[in-house]
Motif scaffolding. Structure first.
Motif, PDB file in Angstrom:
ATOM      1  N   LEU A  41       0.859  -1.172   0.000  1.00  9.63           N
ATOM      2  CA  LEU A  41       0.000   0.000   0.000  1.00  9.63           C
ATOM      3  C   LEU A  41       0.901   1.229   0.000  1.00  9.63           C
ATOM      4  CD1 LEU A  41      -3.020   0.648   0.148  1.00  9.63           C
ATOM      5  CD2 LEU A  41      -2.796   0.739   2.611  1.00  9.63           C
ATOM      6  N   ILE A  42       0.691   2.120  -0.948  1.00 14.80           N
ATOM      7  CA  ILE A  42       1.476   3.351  -1.032  1.00 14.80           C
ATOM      8  C   ILE A  42       0.547   4.528  -0.749  1.00 14.80           C
ATOM      9  CG2 ILE A  42       2.803   4.889  -2.527  1.00 14.80           C
ATOM     10  CD1 ILE A  42       3.721   2.503  -4.105  1.00 14.80           C
ATOM     11  N   THR A  43       1.005   5.413   0.106  1.00 16.62           N
ATOM     12  CA  THR A  43       0.282   6.643   0.383  1.00 16.62           C
ATOM     13  C   THR A  43       1.321   7.731   0.621  1.00 16.62           C
ATOM     14  OG1 THR A  43      -1.512   7.623   1.675  1.00 16.62           O
ATOM     15  CG2 THR A  43       0.090   6.305   2.895  1.00 16.62           C
ATOM     16  N   THR A  44       0.890   8.959   0.720  1.00 15.75           N
ATOM     17  CA  THR A  44       1.844  10.018   1.025  1.00 15.75           C
ATOM     18  C   THR A  44       2.162   9.980   2.511  1.00 15.75           C
ATOM     19  OG1 THR A  44       0.143  11.663   1.481  1.00 15.75           O
ATOM     20  CG2 THR A  44       0.917  11.485  -0.812  1.00 15.75           C
ATOM     21  N   ALA A  45       3.312  10.505   2.874  1.00 12.59           N
ATOM     22  CA  ALA A  45       3.696  10.546   4.286  1.00 12.59           C
ATOM     23  C   ALA A  45       2.709  11.396   5.083  1.00 12.59           C
ATOM     24  CB  ALA A  45       5.116  11.085   4.432  1.00 12.59           C
ATOM     25  N   ALA A  46       2.269  12.505   4.499  1.00 13.53           N
ATOM     26  CA  ALA A  46       1.321  13.381   5.190  1.00 13.53           C
ATOM     27  C   ALA A  46       0.000  12.658   5.449  1.00 13.53           C
ATOM     28  CB  ALA A  46       1.079  14.651   4.370  1.00 13.53           C
ATOM     29  N   ARG A  47      -0.493  11.924   4.453  1.00  6.56           N
ATOM     30  CA  ARG A  47      -1.747  11.191   4.633  1.00  6.56           C
ATOM     31  C   ARG A  47      -1.571  10.080   5.665  1.00  6.56           C
ATOM     32  NH1 ARG A  47      -6.443  11.875   2.933  1.00  6.56           N
ATOM     33  NH2 ARG A  47      -5.760  12.762   0.984  1.00  6.56           N
ATOM     34  N   GLY A  48      -0.447   9.376   5.612  1.00  9.57           N
ATOM     35  CA  GLY A  48      -0.184   8.323   6.592  1.00  9.57           C
ATOM     36  C   GLY A  48      -0.142   8.873   8.007  1.00  9.57           C
ATOM     37  N   GLU A  49       0.510  10.018   8.191  1.00 11.55           N
ATOM     38  CA  GLU A  49       0.575  10.652   9.513  1.00 11.55           C
ATOM     39  C   GLU A  49      -0.809  11.111   9.956  1.00 11.55           C
ATOM     40  OE1 GLU A  49       1.757  11.957  13.110  1.00 11.55           O
ATOM     41  OE2 GLU A  49       2.931  10.736  11.725  1.00 11.55           O
ATOM     42  N   GLN A  50      -1.572  11.669   9.024  1.00 16.51           N
ATOM     43  CA  GLN A  50      -2.928  12.114   9.339  1.00 16.51           C
ATOM     44  C   GLN A  50      -3.794  10.928   9.773  1.00 16.51           C
ATOM     45  OE1 GLN A  50      -5.295  13.334   5.943  1.00 16.51           O
ATOM     46  NE2 GLN A  50      -6.215  14.988   7.143  1.00 16.51           N
ATOM     47  N   ASP A  51      -3.723   9.839   9.039  1.00 17.18           N
ATOM     48  CA  ASP A  51      -4.499   8.648   9.393  1.00 17.18           C
ATOM     49  C   ASP A  51      -4.100   8.130  10.771  1.00 17.18           C
ATOM     50  OD1 ASP A  51      -5.771   8.854   6.949  1.00 17.18           O
ATOM     51  OD2 ASP A  51      -4.730   7.149   6.026  1.00 17.18           O
ATOM     52  N   ALA A  52      -2.796   8.135  11.057  1.00 12.89           N
ATOM     53  CA  ALA A  52      -2.319   7.663  12.368  1.00 12.89           C
ATOM     54  C   ALA A  52      -2.821   8.571  13.487  1.00 12.89           C
ATOM     55  CB  ALA A  52      -0.795   7.589  12.369  1.00 12.89           C
ATOM     56  N   GLN A  53      -2.809   9.882  13.263  1.00  9.11           N
ATOM     57  CA  GLN A  53      -3.299  10.817  14.271  1.00  9.11           C
ATOM     58  C   GLN A  53      -4.791  10.627  14.530  1.00  9.11           C
ATOM     59  OE1 GLN A  53      -2.182  14.652  12.760  1.00  9.11           O
ATOM     60  NE2 GLN A  53      -0.131  14.573  13.657  1.00  9.11           N
ATOM     61  N   ILE A  54      -5.548  10.400  13.473  1.00 11.12           N
ATOM     62  CA  ILE A  54      -6.990  10.184  13.625  1.00 11.12           C
ATOM     63  C   ILE A  54      -7.259   8.897  14.400  1.00 11.12           C
ATOM     64  CG2 ILE A  54      -9.111   9.655  12.344  1.00 11.12           C
ATOM     65  CD1 ILE A  54      -8.011  11.633  10.175  1.00 11.12           C
ATOM     66  N   MET A  55      -6.558   7.824  14.025  1.00 10.78           N
ATOM     67  CA  MET A  55      -6.731   6.545  14.727  1.00 10.78           C
ATOM     68  C   MET A  55      -6.354   6.688  16.199  1.00 10.78           C
ATOM     69  SD  MET A  55      -7.622   3.385  14.752  1.00 10.78           S
ATOM     70  CE  MET A  55      -7.705   2.844  13.085  1.00 10.78           C
ATOM     71  N   SER A  56      -5.298   7.413  16.464  1.00 11.86           N
ATOM     72  CA  SER A  56      -4.856   7.621  17.840  1.00 11.86           C
ATOM     73  C   SER A  56      -5.911   8.381  18.640  1.00 11.86           C
ATOM     74  CB  SER A  56      -3.530   8.395  17.848  1.00 11.86           C
ATOM     75  OG  SER A  56      -3.136   8.692  19.155  1.00 11.86           O
ATOM     76  N   ALA A  57      -6.445   9.447  18.067  1.00 11.99           N
ATOM     77  CA  ALA A  57      -7.471  10.232  18.758  1.00 11.99           C
ATOM     78  C   ALA A  57      -8.724   9.408  19.001  1.00 11.99           C
ATOM     79  CB  ALA A  57      -7.803  11.483  17.948  1.00 11.99           C
ATOM     80  N   GLU A  58      -9.161   8.652  17.988  1.00  7.87           N
ATOM     81  CA  GLU A  58     -10.348   7.804  18.142  1.00  7.87           C
ATOM     82  C   GLU A  58     -10.143   6.775  19.245  1.00  7.87           C
ATOM     83  OE1 GLU A  58     -10.594   6.277  14.168  1.00  7.87           O
ATOM     84  OE2 GLU A  58     -12.034   7.800  13.539  1.00  7.87           O
ATOM     85  N   THR A  59      -8.987   6.153  19.246  1.00  8.09           N
ATOM     86  CA  THR A  59      -8.687   5.129  20.253  1.00  8.09           C
ATOM     87  C   THR A  59      -8.697   5.733  21.647  1.00  8.09           C
ATOM     88  OG1 THR A  59      -7.376   3.858  18.677  1.00  8.09           O
ATOM     89  CG2 THR A  59      -6.963   3.455  21.015  1.00  8.09           C
ATOM     90  N   ARG A  60      -8.001   6.862  21.833  1.00 16.27           N
ATOM     91  CA  ARG A  60      -7.936   7.487  23.156  1.00 16.27           C
ATOM     92  C   ARG A  60      -9.313   7.927  23.646  1.00 16.27           C
ATOM     93  NH1 ARG A  60      -4.453  11.996  22.283  1.00 16.27           N
ATOM     94  NH2 ARG A  60      -4.242  11.360  20.142  1.00 16.27           N
ATOM     95  N   MET A  61     -10.130   8.473  22.739  1.00 21.36           N
ATOM     96  CA  MET A  61     -11.466   8.921  23.149  1.00 21.36           C
ATOM     97  C   MET A  61     -12.352   7.735  23.528  1.00 21.36           C
ATOM     98  SD  MET A  61     -12.358  12.212  20.718  1.00 21.36           S
ATOM     99  CE  MET A  61     -12.261  11.301  19.195  1.00 21.36           C
ATOM    100  N   LEU A  62     -12.325   6.679  22.721  1.00 24.06           N
ATOM    101  CA  LEU A  62     -13.135   5.504  23.021  1.00 24.06           C
ATOM    102  C   LEU A  62     -12.750   4.898  24.362  1.00 24.06           C
ATOM    103  CD1 LEU A  62     -15.173   3.256  22.254  1.00 24.06           C
ATOM    104  CD2 LEU A  62     -13.243   2.078  21.181  1.00 24.06           C
TER     105      LEU A  62
END
Length: 159
Positions: A41-62
């Motif tokens: 899977l290829i994505t841009t570094a910015a998109r990968g970082e954004q996805d990781a930040q979103i997953m992190s926030a969702e996990t912490r909130m849940l």
């Protein structure tokens, strides 16, 4: 393939790298199909970082909701069968154990930036549900026949 994901063969990347990577302009990621290996899977570094930040926030909130609010804990348990339909084969106490383990593993894995422990936890409980879904297998694995079948060989060795 979705509008957000472009699928191409790995050979296309090798033969036409600029044209293939230009596909990232219209898609969020490129799925590279490989014949003799796992797909990439290829994505841009910015998109990968954004996805990781979103997953992190969702996990912490849940996890914070489940830990600090009894109603959220009850809702979490209530939605587990919707998110993981196979838990219907587990005894009720096992569903609660799965939910508790998931709530513990999620923040730990997220803190490492490696969610593979979450996938392993889910897979292990799913396999347990598979055993519970088959009455013959469950009986075979839970019966105490008192019979000793001898030592178990080390994995990878001939038995």
């Amino acid at each position: 393939m979705t509008a957000q994901q472009l699928e191409v063969n790995f050979s296309e990347l090798i033969n036409k790298p600029k044209a293939t990577l230009a596909g990232l302009a219209g898609a969020k990621r490129i799925l590279l199909r490989r014949r003799d290996a796992e797909d990439l899977l290829i994505t841009t570094a910015a998109r990968g970082e954004q996805d990781a930040q979103i997953m992190s926030a969702e996990t912490r909130m849940l996890v914070a909701l489940v830990r600090h609010d009894a109603a959220a804990r009850a809702l979490f348990l209530e939605i587990i069968p919707e998110a993981f339909p196979w838990v219907r084969f587990l005894p009720a106490e096992s569903v609660r154990a799965f939910a508790a383990e998931l709530a513990e593993v999620l923040p730990a894995a997220e803190s490492l930036g490696n969610m593979s422990a979450v996938a392993t936890t889910i897979a292990a409980w799913q396999h347990t549900a598979e055993v519970h879904s088959d009455p013959e297998l469950l009986a075979a694995l839970t019966s105490d026949s008192g019979e000793d079948h001898g030592p178990v060989p080390e994995p990878g060795t001939a038995g």
